[in-house]
Design an enzyme around this catalytic site. Structure first.
Site, PDB file in Angstrom:
ATOM      1  CB  CYS A  70      25.229  15.194 -30.654  1.00 50.55           C
ATOM      2  SG  CYS A  70      24.581  15.730 -29.049  1.00 50.55           S
ATOM      3  CG  HIS A 118      22.745  11.144 -30.445  1.00 53.13           C
ATOM      4  ND1 HIS A 118      24.115  11.028 -30.555  1.00 53.13           N
ATOM      5  CD2 HIS A 118      22.515  12.017 -29.433  1.00 53.13           C
ATOM      6  CE1 HIS A 118      24.688  11.800 -29.644  1.00 53.13           C
ATOM      7  NE2 HIS A 118      23.739  12.400 -28.948  1.00 53.13           N
ATOM      8  CD  GLU A 149      24.652   8.366 -32.921  1.00 52.59           C
ATOM      9  OE1 GLU A 149      25.097   8.846 -31.861  1.00 52.59           O
ATOM     10  OE2 GLU A 149      24.137   9.072 -33.808  1.00 52.59           O
TER      11      GLU A 149
END
Length: 209
Positions: free
Chosen positions: A79, A191, A193
């Site tokens: 990001c 993202h 994650e």
């Protein structure tokens, strides 16, 4: 060894937890001199580019990160962490980045028909990538049949050399860079994650390349 840079503006817990889920050990790096111990470092970033890059510089991470990359070791930016790899961002005035990738960071195109496209900033939510098919992308998206990832951003990277472009996404009628690879440097606007099993798989693919 995997290190996660903690400079005060990244979602450290989410990244660390994602790595644990795929049985990859990691260490949070708060002392920049320890970067040399790691084969891969992850640079997360949440929020404002100016705040992130200023904290990164204040905590003396710049030189150690550049040295890490110069030795051919891997760097993964997520990001705003990806945006910091570029020359500069226009968010809150011009602010210089790390210049590891040529290009700049600008606001998503603001002059689209909002009523027709129902667009909002920040651009938040799940979206399926448009993958540029080549040997590199085949490795990154190995065993990923539905490249659907979570995004949360208003600014995007404008890449000078499109040969480094691996995947894009769309915001209304604008296509923008979502995954960049330049040798040992990787960057994701999305993202991973926070992208469930698909995100975990692409992290695993990054690490195991």
């Amino acid at each position: 060894m995997i290190g996660i840079i903690d400079y005060g503006s990244g979602n450290i817990f989410s990244v660390s937890n994602a790595l644990k889920k795929i049985s990859i050990n990691s260490t949070v790096i708060q002392d920049p001199s320890l970067i040399s111990k790691f084969s891969t470092i992850i640079l997360p970033g949440v929020g404002n580019f100016k705040s992130c890059i200023n904290k990164f510089k204040e905590k003396k991470f710049v030189d150690h990160t550049l040295e890490h990359v110069s030795k051919g070791k891997r760097l993964i930016g997520i990001c705003v962490g990806m945006q910091m790899l570029f020359d500069y961002s226009e968010e809150n005035g011009r602010n210089d980045g790390l210049s590891l990738i040529s290009g700049n960071v600008t606001l998503l195109k603001p002059n689209q028909n909002q009523s027709t496209n129902n667009l909002r900033l920040p651009n938040m939510g799940w979206s399926c990538l448009n993958i540029k098919k080549n040997k590199i992308s085949d490795k990154f998206f190995y065993n990923i049949n539905n490249p659907n990832f979570y995004f949360a951003h208003s600014y995007v990277c404008r890449l000078k050399d499109k040969s480094y472009e691996i995947a894009t996404n769309r915001y209304g009628d604008e296509e923008y860079l979502s995954l960049v690879v330049k040798k040992n440097i990787f960057g994701t606007q999305f993202h991973p994650e926070k992208s469930d099993k698909t995100g975990l798989k692409i992290i695993e693919n990054f690490i195991n390349l």
